[in-house]
Design an enzyme around this catalytic site. Structure first.
Site, PDB file in Angstrom:
ATOM      1  N   ARG A  62       1.011  -1.309   0.330  1.00  5.49           N
ATOM      2  CA  ARG A  62       0.131  -0.255  -0.136  1.00  5.49           C
ATOM      3  C   ARG A  62       0.747   1.077  -0.148  1.00  5.49           C
ATOM      4  NH1 ARG A  62      -4.524   0.501  -1.931  1.00  5.49           N
ATOM      5  NH2 ARG A  62      -4.871  -0.876  -0.593  1.00  5.49           N
ATOM      6  N   GLN A  86      -7.638  -8.263  -8.050  1.00  2.85           N
ATOM      7  CA  GLN A  86      -7.644  -7.151  -9.068  1.00  2.85           C
ATOM      8  C   GLN A  86      -5.848  -6.546  -9.008  1.00  2.85           C
ATOM      9  OE1 GLN A  86      -9.740  -4.068  -8.073  1.00  2.85           O
ATOM     10  NE2 GLN A  86      -8.439  -2.769  -6.927  1.00  2.85           N
ATOM     11  N   ARG A  91       2.205  -7.441  -9.255  1.00  2.00           N
ATOM     12  CA  ARG A  91       2.659  -6.876  -7.765  1.00  2.00           C
ATOM     13  C   ARG A  91       2.735  -7.551  -6.615  1.00  2.00           C
ATOM     14  NH1 ARG A  91      -2.713  -3.489  -5.810  1.00  2.00           N
ATOM     15  NH2 ARG A  91      -4.014  -5.213  -5.844  1.00  2.00           N
ATOM     16  N   HIS A 174       1.534   2.515 -10.523  1.00  2.00           N
ATOM     17  CA  HIS A 174       0.256   2.969  -9.421  1.00  2.00           C
ATOM     18  C   HIS A 174       0.611   3.956  -8.890  1.00  2.00           C
ATOM     19  CE1 HIS A 174      -2.495   2.951  -6.996  1.00  2.00           C
ATOM     20  NE2 HIS A 174      -3.688   2.140  -7.408  1.00  2.00           N
ATOM     21  N   ASP A 219     -11.776   8.733  -8.231  1.00  8.28           N
ATOM     22  CA  ASP A 219     -11.480   7.829  -8.315  1.00  8.28           C
ATOM     23  C   ASP A 219     -11.436   7.775 -10.014  1.00  8.28           C
ATOM     24  OD1 ASP A 219     -10.004   5.235  -9.504  1.00  8.28           O
ATOM     25  OD2 ASP A 219     -11.738   3.976  -8.005  1.00  8.28           O
ATOM     26  N   GLU A 281      -1.526   7.478 -11.956  1.00  4.11           N
ATOM     27  CA  GLU A 281      -1.037   6.640 -12.931  1.00  4.11           C
ATOM     28  C   GLU A 281      -1.257   6.196 -14.455  1.00  4.11           C
ATOM     29  OE1 GLU A 281      -3.565   3.815 -10.677  1.00  4.11           O
ATOM     30  OE2 GLU A 281      -4.027   5.277  -8.722  1.00  4.11           O
TER      31      GLU A 281
HETATM   32  C1  BG6 Z   1      -6.249   2.535  -8.501  1.00  2.00           C
HETATM   33  C2  BG6 Z   1      -7.423   2.521  -9.203  1.00  2.00           C
HETATM   34  O1  BG6 Z   1      -5.792   2.824  -9.432  1.00  2.00           O
HETATM   35  O2  BG6 Z   1      -6.288   1.408  -7.153  1.00  2.00           O
HETATM   36  C3  BG6 Z   1      -9.110   1.756  -7.426  1.00  2.00           C
HETATM   37  O3  BG6 Z   1      -8.869   2.688  -9.898  1.00  2.00           O
HETATM   38  C4  BG6 Z   1      -8.271   1.304  -6.218  1.00  2.00           C
HETATM   39  O4  BG6 Z   1      -9.923   2.283  -7.520  1.00  2.00           O
HETATM   40  C5  BG6 Z   1      -6.916   1.584  -5.972  1.00  2.00           C
HETATM   41  O5  BG6 Z   1      -9.154   1.779  -5.368  1.00  2.00           O
HETATM   42  C6  BG6 Z   1      -6.015   0.574  -5.175  1.00  2.00           C
HETATM   43  O6  BG6 Z   1      -6.380  -0.594  -5.193  1.00  2.00           O
HETATM   44  P1  BG6 Z   1      -5.484  -1.582  -4.029  1.00  2.00           P
HETATM   45  O7  BG6 Z   1      -6.159  -2.999  -5.079  1.00  2.00           O
HETATM   46  O8  BG6 Z   1      -4.517  -1.409  -4.758  1.00  2.00           O
HETATM   47  O9  BG6 Z   1      -6.597  -1.507  -3.028  1.00  2.00           O
END
Ligand code: BG6
Length: 306
Positions: A62, A86, A91, A174, A219, A281
């Site tokens: 994070r 996701q 990653r 990101h 977002d 990003e």
């Molecule tokens: C962003 C997305 O790039 O990443 C968001 O547009 C998402 O929708 C965010 O919440 C974080 O994603 P994650 O999987 O790291 O919680």
């Protein structure tokens, strides 16, 4: 004097003679820290990293710069990435440190440049075994982190090593930028750009003229008219702070979870940390990049301290 590079445990660090530095975790080849200096000032942290980020490889980091590949967000159900989690498989996979490479500047000037270039690799056979079977393609990723005085460049090359099959992918860097106070932050370079608003049912909207203010959960997937050629600038208190140039990454996601959403993000700390971060990003995520067997795609972001 040369930059100093160390691999200790699962982290690679590089420190320039100027005191500027970068730290990369092998999990995800995630840049955890970039301390950069501008205008003769001291090297300061430029990325935001959650105080409760999980750094043992069991979860995506994070903060910093996680790499999104081969799918952005939750995959649609009707495509080859549908079984992946996701943001894909890169990653959370452990990357290999390929070493320090010579930069183009070194070669062309026949002298030692002031920077350092670090290479990382991930292939379908080295990716997390649980994930790689969910997306059955033979791929290779080369990620290059270049630290120079006042700037950080990260570039990714995606290669299709299949002999007969093409594959479709999305890719995104990101980047969690550190800011002092989100209330003072704006993004310049997006005026008039169409975007898909993920906090409003994916509605397609057009950005108004002027700079983008961040005043609540944001977002958005922007598709600036100029594509990757459109420069983006993060401005704070009226002053340009980060200049972002993109190469071949024609979309830009702007994300800040704001106060309510951070409560539901377990590894987001402190809870008011959203005031000190903004994700901008660069990526190719609004459609799919098709890569034929043997072909490669390269995309990059180049961040300059202003
Ligand atoms: C962003 C997305 O790039 O990443 C968001 O547009 C998402 O929708 C965010 O919440 C974080 O994603 P994650 O999987 O790291 O919680």
């Amino acid at each position: 004097p040369q930059a100093r590079v160390d691999l200790v445990g699962d982290r690679v660090t590089a420190v320039l003679p100027t005191g500027e530095s970068v730290e990369i975790l092998l999990t995800g080849a995630t840049v955890l820290s970039w301390k950069g200096a501008v205008g003769g000032g001291a090297a300061e942290e430029r990325l935001w990293l959650s105080e409760s980020a999980v750094l043992d490889g069991s979860k995506a980091v994070r903060g910093g710069i996680p790499i999104v590949f081969p799918v952005f967000g939750q995959s649609p159900a009707d495509v080859a990435t549908s079984k992946l989690p996701q943001h894909g498989l890169a990653r959370t996979s452990r990357w290999e440190f390929l070493g320090r490479s010579t930069s183009e500047a070194d070669v062309s000037s026949k002298a030692t440049s002031n920077g350092v270039q670090l290479d990382f690799g991930l292939t379908s056979s080295s990716a997390d075994p649980k994930l790689r079977e969910l997306w059955p393609f033979d791929f290779a990723l080369l990620y290059r982190v270049t630290l120079e005085p006042g700037s950080l460049i990260t570039s990714i090359v995606v290669t299709n090593n299949e002999t007969e099959k093409a594959f479709d992918f999305q890719v995104l860097l990101h980047t969690y930028f550190r800011v002092s106070d989100i209330a003072q932050v704006q993004v310049d370079g997006l005026a008039g750009a169409p975007y898909s608003d993920k906090v409003d049912g994916m509605k397609i909207k057009t950005q108004a003229e002027g700079k983008v203010d961040i005043t609540g959960e944001t977002d958005r997937v922007y598709k600036p008219e100029g594509g990757a050629a459109q420069a983006l600038t993060i401005v704070e208190a009226g002053r340009p702070k980060y200049g972002i140039a993109r190469d071949n990454l024609s979309d830009a996601v702007v994300w800040n979870p704001w106060s309510d959403k951070t409560k539901s993000i377990g590894d987001f700390a402190p809870k008011d940390g959203y005031k000190n971060m903004l994700c901008v990003e660069p990526g190719s995520v609004s459609g799919w990049q098709r890569l034929d067997p043997g072909d490669a795609f390269e995309g990059a972001q180049s961040i300059k301290l202003l």
